[in-house]
Every structure is written in structure tokens, then in C-alpha cells.
Scaffold this active site. Structure first.
Site, PDB file in Angstrom:
ATOM      1  N   CYS A  34      53.664   1.652  37.996  1.00 33.69           N
ATOM      2  CA  CYS A  34      54.023   2.320  36.596  1.00 33.69           C
ATOM      3  C   CYS A  34      52.769   2.803  36.309  1.00 33.69           C
ATOM      4  O   CYS A  34      53.059   3.906  35.668  1.00 33.69           O
ATOM      5  CB  CYS A  34      54.490   0.982  35.620  1.00 33.69           C
ATOM      6  SG  CYS A  34      54.643   1.345  34.036  1.00 33.69           S
ATOM      7  N   CYS A  59      58.193  -6.500  33.525  1.00 35.02           N
ATOM      8  CA  CYS A  59      59.018  -6.070  32.145  1.00 35.02           C
ATOM      9  C   CYS A  59      60.414  -6.000  32.611  1.00 35.02           C
ATOM     10  O   CYS A  59      61.480  -6.530  31.618  1.00 35.02           O
ATOM     11  CB  CYS A  59      58.437  -4.767  31.568  1.00 35.02           C
ATOM     12  SG  CYS A  59      58.517  -3.262  32.729  1.00 35.02           S
TER      13      CYS A  59
END
Length: 395
Positions: free
Chosen positions: A112, A208
């Protein structure tokens, strides 16, 4: 807090802040706003908003977008929400599933940072005319003789340098990390003094996009073939049982194997651990703890941040092979002629790390991150020299 751009007044300096809705990124935005900078907050919507609103503890979820917006209003700064859902799925979620299908243990937070925040978001910040992109990561950036350097945070319990090893020299020139010199309790104290509603907000603990930590369900949905059953095989070749998908196993695992120690040869048999995963044969290979120790680690896609090129000559370093692991003495050498200082992850080069002592549980898919042994490597502010992705091990 160091000046963002030398010789340029704060009011004339635009800083884009990546605001996740948590206390760290909120304080980052507040520090720059208080110092008089032209601050713009950006929050990334990374996955399905309908599912996200049910998960308050997840980064970039619906509640977090709301929290980031409220903080921006409090600070009186512009705030934008960008839909990066498609990019996130392609660059992070599918990579995560593919890695598990290959028998690896991935680190989606690194991907990410590498492919979304410090590539796509950084490009957006430049398009907005920003002089810097600031984040709430607990790392430090110092100006060295050869340019910007990446260093560990002063708060060892919060240090995130392991997850930042793919950051390139060019990106470091544009990035800022104002929290790296603070302990976490001071960050919360600042938020409390400023009246930010997120001051006591818990830190996210999960990946997440993985609800309730059940990563196997996510992988199975994206790559169903990774959940196909197979055999649990001892190192000596004996089939000891069956498993319901290699995605449910990691190197070094002992519990939850579905077999007993007596399956390996009687009441006095050694406990069994996962020592290797073979996705081609759909096998989970187990063995005694003594089989877990490795001394040689083969790396790919090495990102080198040192001042001089990494060569085939062994260089003493300190390394971490897990984010929560201890710092290990080692030497690293380039395994081809393409590794060059300053080329960052684009170098796509390999390296071999030789550990001074065997280490257990080294898993393909994880990262091996290098630290400068000259400053202790494990202590506050020690320099990050880069790292690479673990592709294989040997003893």
C-alpha cells in the site's frame, strides 16, 4: 519541526497530508497547519464503503473518512476524499491473495505504501502543486551528505521503518514524517490539547480489508484455488494428515495443524512445525523445530538506500526479517550486477543475506530490511539502508 522547503515561507509552501482519520495523521495535519503552512488534507477510500462503515477500527473505512473530515473542519483546511478503490484492489488486495496462493506470507501495508500512497497519492500531491506529502508514519527523514535519508523512529515501540523499505530516494526528497521524533503518548497529548475528537481513538490492529482478521476468507474469495485441500507431509516423506488449504498455514506455525505429535512417531516424538509450503503439490511440509533455522536468505526487488552501491562483496548490516522480530547480525551481497545506489525498487535486483546465526520462521513473502550497523541498527534514529522481498531460504 524542520522547515519543509529551505528559503520558502510556510504560507507559500503547500503540504498535502494523507489523512486516514486516525490520531497520527490528524496530528500531522495539525502541526503543519499551526506552523502556518498551506495544508490540504486527502483521504483515500480504498475499499467498499458499505462494508467499511461497519468497521471503526480499520484504516480508511467509512467512519475514518468521517473522522478525517471532522478534523479538517476543526483545523480549517480543505479536505478531499479520493476514490482509489480500483487501484487498491489491483495493487494490494490481489497481490495479497496471489502471495498466499504461492505459499507466501505477504505484507499488504508495504504494498500500500509502495503502490498507492507513495506512488499514486504522491503523484496527486505534485499535481496539486504541493511542495511535500506528509504522513503520520513513525519514521524519521534526515538530510544527509548524499540526500534525504530514512531513519528509525525515536519511539522503538512505534517504529514503522520495516514497512517503508521500498521508499525510493526520489520519494524521500518529497516526503515528510513529523511524528518520527515523538513518542506516541506525546502525539495523543497534542491531539488532546488541540481538542481533536480522535485524541483517544484506538489504533487499527487489523489489515484494513480483512474483516475480523479472517484473511483466509478474503483470499478464498479472490483466489478460490488457493483453498484446495491437500496433504500434510513430514520432511521424511510420510503423509500425516490432510489440510483444507495452504492459505491457512504459515512458516513456523505449530498450533492448528490438525495432527498430533504422536502422528510423527510415538509419545516421545518432537513437536511439529510448518517448515515449508508447496503450492504446486498442495502440500504443507512439517518437521521438528530444528528444521526451521536458516542462515541464507535470497531476496528479490531489492531497494538500496545506502550512499555507495551494493555490490557482490559482502557488506556487514543488521537486518529484520519480521516487523516484530529482533535485529540480527548479517552480511548482504548483490546477487547480480544490477543493484545500484539510488535506483530504489526500480532496480529489480537480487541479493543474498547471510545471517551470523540461524533464525527460525523466515517466510517467503516477508521482507528483509537492512539497517546501518554503524549506529547500532536497533536504536532510535538508526538509518535504514533498504531491503528486499524474501523469495527463498537455505541453511
Amino acid at each position: 519541526m524542520p522547515t519543509v522547503t529551505a528559503g520558502k515561507a510556510p504560507a507559500d509552501t503547500r503540504v498535502v497530508v494523507a489523512m486516514s482519520g486516525g490520531v497520527d495523521s490528524s496530528v500531522t495535519a495539525a502541526l503543519y497547519a499551526q506552523a502556518g503552512y498551506d495544508v490540504v488534507g486527502i483521504t483515500l477510500q480504498l475499499y467498499d464503503h458499505g462494508a467499511a462503515v461497519k468497521r471503526k477500527g480499520a484504516c480508511c473505512a467509512g467512519q475514518d473518512i468521517h473522522d478525517a473530515r471532522r478534523v479538517a473542519e476543526k483545523l480549517d483546511i480543505p479536505h478531499y476524499v479520493l476514490d482509489y478503490e480500483g487501484r487498491f484492489q489491483d495493487s494490494v488486495m490481489l497481490d495479497f491473495a496471489d502471495a498466499y496462493a504461492r505459499g507466501e506470507t505477504p505484507i499488504p501495508c508495504v504494498r500500500c505504501n509502495e503502490r498507492v500512497k507513495f506512488r499514486d497519492l504522491l503523484a496527486t500531491a505534485r499535481d496539486l502543486g504541493a511542495d511535500a506529502l506528509a504522513t503520520g508514519h513513525y519514521v524519521q527523514r534526515f538530510e544527509g551528505a548524499g540526500g534525504a535519508e530514512l531513519h528509525r523512529a525515536v519511539d522503538d515501540s512505534r517504529d514503522q521503518s520495516y514497512f517503508m523499505f521500498t521508499t525510493t530516494p526520489e520519494q524521500l526528497e518529497f516526503l515528510r514524517f513529523p511524528l518520527g521524533g515523538l513518542p506516541k503518548d506525546e502525539t495523543r497529548a497534542i491531539a488532546q490539547r488541540l481538542g481533536l475528537e480522535v485524541a483517544a481513538k484506538p489504533d487499527s490492529q487489523d489489515i484494513c480489508f480483512v474483516p475480523d482478521g479472517k484473511y483466509a476468507a478474503v483470499v478464498e474469495r479472490l483466489r478460490p484455488e488457493a483453498a484446495e485441500p491437500g496433504d500434510i507431509v513430514h520432511l521424511d516423506g510420510r503423509v500425516l494428515g490432510r489440510h483444507d488449504g495452504i492459505i491457512r498455514y504459515t512458516i513456523g506455525q505449530r498450533r492448528g495443524l490438525g495432527i498430533s505429535d504422536t502422528d510423527a512417531g510415538g509419545e516421545n516424538a518432537e513437536p511439529l512445525f510448518v517448515v515449508r509450503l508447496d503450492p504446486a503439490r498442495r502440500q504443507v511440509i512439517v518437521g521438528p523445530r530444528s528444521a526451521l533455522g536458516v542462515t541464507d536468505i535470497m531476496l528479490s526487488d531489492v531497494n538500496w538506500l545506502g550512499d555507495t552501491p551494493l555490490s557482490a562483496n559482502p557488506l556487514p548490516v543488521l537486518v529484520k526479517v519480521r516487523s516484530t522480530g529482533r535485529v540480527l547480525k548479517a552480511v548482504v551481497a548483490a546477487s547480480d550486477s544490477g543493484t545500484k545506489s539510488g535506483m530504489g525498487s526500480a532496480a529489480k535486483s537480487g541479493a543474498v543475506v547471510s545471517l551470523a546465526d540461524p533464525e527460525e520462521g523466515v517466510s517467503p513473502g516477508q521482507a528483509c530490511v537492512f539497517y546501518d550497523p554503524a549506529d547500532g541498527g536497533a536504536g532510535p534514529a538508526s538509518r535504514v539502508l533498504g531491503g528486499g522481498w524474501i523469495r527463498g531460504t537455505a541453511r
